[in-house]
Enzyme design. Structure first.
Site: not given
Length: 552
Positions: A80, A101, A162, A294, A335-336, A478
């Protein structure tokens, strides 16, 4: 939920704007008054392709603009924080400094050697889990930073689910920045709480206090309705029924993105964005898709319902912007990407899908090789079970060489490991060039490597090896070197633009120079990794002759 919260925030829920574009639309002549940058956390190119034909709301609108279905978060550290650091800086993590992260600072004086990407660890008593949010680790300016440096009248507002999303896209000097703090939206300690945010927090608290029934399953989601067992959990058939007061379930549901978009719309109205003397920037970090991915994986009813809801809520959000009459340009990306849980992957014809061996963790590997080297009483390796691995600084030069050689040999011999690269190998590798899908694993590691923070060596797991040895609260994730985590959609839209689709690969670092060209903001090409993408969305964005036409 968006309309409910909007009403609570004294926003009128507008009717859908009527767009009657001419047969050959003429793009507006001036630069847009507002740039809207949206990141949908864990929204892979695979999910966009899978559900594209079912979108009818905001995502359907964006799919009629400039569509780059093969965008790349081209680096290896597909997490992220690194991903968000690329979207509005034009730089890969090797230059943003955001390598993960979390990373390890083995020389840190504090007991907790882990550093969170968006913390200020200099604050007394700070730890990586109890931290003060800060942009100090972001080594480059964002689009908003550049806009405000060029003209202080430009306003920048960042709202996300976030803190790392809000900070890495919002940059160093946002006018307003808000993220979900677990119970409410919060900001930096020195920022007063806007009345509009206080009202939002009250409305959200009231919402969370009420139990929510199961959501209706759209017909196109019904083929995904299959129970999958992962450890002690069963996923794949969920419909987001929620008990009263369950904040964790709220966060991992479509309700969360509804709240984020409602607050972003409230900030748009409160700050009168796009209605001042200069172009403004509104940043939105929609985080629910990541929590759903997740918690449930990417191929169950949960993700299908989540994306259907996000599509509707984005449509309502754009209706709010339309009703103001503001000329705005939108970019949406991620972001991914993400990967489904291995238990379902195996049912779908991927027998190689597996959970990572717990013995691949740095701690376990260090304990395994220590007796062979005659070393005891200290932790030899620091890090996780994939990515950056650090050698204990207490080792002398001879011991370091022996530990690194033994660890690398053990990792390379493991059947779940694709490659291991040393710091020296990565630093000696050339800078990335060419289409990102053709990059070697070493090149992908290079794009994530920032020497002051990166490990002594980097471990790449094989495809479809999930780095969650034992499923619990999270069943899927991820973070790999592979394209299912690297590929994301990049979508641009502006009223009146001629839509088109470019199937060739581009990168998320191309977003900043493209938006800079749209608004006429000079950005030196030798200071960024990205290149300008020609959108034909107005005379200010032609990449011909632009200072951002090339890359670093």
């Amino acid at each position: 939920m968006f309309r409910t919260l909007a009403a609570a925030l004294l926003l009128a829920a507008p009717a859908a704007a009527q767009e009657t574009a001419p047969t050959t639309p003429a793009p507006p002549s001036p630069p847009p008054k507002l740039v809207v940058a949206i990141s949908v956390d864990q929204f892979s190119a695979d999910l966009f392709a899978e559900y594209r034909s079912h979108f009818t709301g905001g995502l359907a609108r964006l799919a009629k603009g400039a569509v780059f279905p093969s965008g790349y978060q081209s680096h290896a550290a597909t997490e992220t924080c690194p991903g968000h650091s690329t979207i509005l800086t034009g730089n890969r993590p090797a230059h943003t400094g955001i390598i993960a992260n979390d990373w390890i600072d083995v020389k840190s004086a504090r007991e907790d050697k882990t550093v969170y990407c968006a913390e200020d660890e200099a604050v007394p008593g700070s730890t990586s889990s109890n931290y003060t949010v800060s942009p100090r680790h972001l080594m480059v300016p964002t689009l908003g930073d550049r806009m405000k440096a060029a003209n202080p009248a430009n306003r920048v507002v960042s709202v996300a689910g976030k803190d790392r999303a809000a900070v890495m896209m919002g940059g160093h000097v946002p006018d307003q920045i808000w993220w979900w703090g677990g119970k409410s939206f919060v900001s930096y300690a020195d920022r007063p709480v806007q009345p509009i945010v206080a009202r939002a927090n009250t409305a959200i608290a009231d919402r969370i206090a009420l139990a929510q029934p199961a959501r209706e399953l759209p017909d196109f989601c019904k083929p995904h309705d299959q129970a999958i067992t992962a450890g002690t959990r069963t996923v794949g058939t969920g419909r987001f029924a929620r008990e009263a007061g369950d904040r964790n379930a709220f966060r991992a549901s479509p309700e969360f993105d509804s709240a984020i978009l409602a607050l972003a719309a409230a900030e748009f109205d409160e700050m009168k964005l796009g209605r001042g003397p200069a172009t403004d920037l509104l940043i939105v970090g929609a985080s629910a898709t990541d929590y759903v991915g997740h918690g449930y994986g990417t191929e169950g009813t949960e993700m299908c319902i989540q994306l259907a809801s996000l599509d509707r809520e984005l449509g309502t959000f754009f209706d709010t912007l339309d009703a103001s009459g503001v000329d705005y340009v939108v970019v949406l990306t991620a972001d991914h990407g993400g990967h489904d849980l291995p238990e379902r992957n195996r049912l779908h014809g991927a027998p190689e899908a597996a959970r990572a061996d717990i013995g691949l963790s740095a701690k376990a590997m260090g304990e395994r090789i220590a007796p062979k080297l005659g070393l005891t009483g200290q932790r030899l390796l620091w890090g996780g079970n994939f990515g950056d691995i650090y050698l204990d600084p207490k080792l002398d030069a001879k011991q370091r060489a022996r530990v690194q050689a033994a660890a690398i040999a053990a990792y390379r011999a493991h059947p779940q490991v694709a490659a291991v690269f040393t710091r020296a190998e990565i630093m000696a590798a050339p800078e990335p060039v060419g289409p990102p899908e053709t990059w070697s694993l070493l090149t992908r590691a290079k794009a994530s490597f920032y020497p002051p923070r990166s490990g002594d060596f980097v471990v790449a797991l094989k495809p479809r090896v999930t780095p969650i040895p034992v499923p619990g609260g999270a069943v899927a994730t991820h973070g790999s070197f592979w394209d299912y985590d690297r590929r994301v959609p990049i979508l641009f839209w502006r009223k009146g633009m001629t839509g088109f689709e470019q199937p060739l690969s581009v990168e998320t670092v191309d977003i900043l120079p493209t938006l800079a060209a749209v608004i006429g903001l000079p950005v030196a090409k030798d200071g960024i990794d990205g290149r300008c993408l020609d959108l034909d969305a107005g005379p200010g964005d032609s990449c011909a002759g632009s200072s951002t036409a090339g890359g670093r």
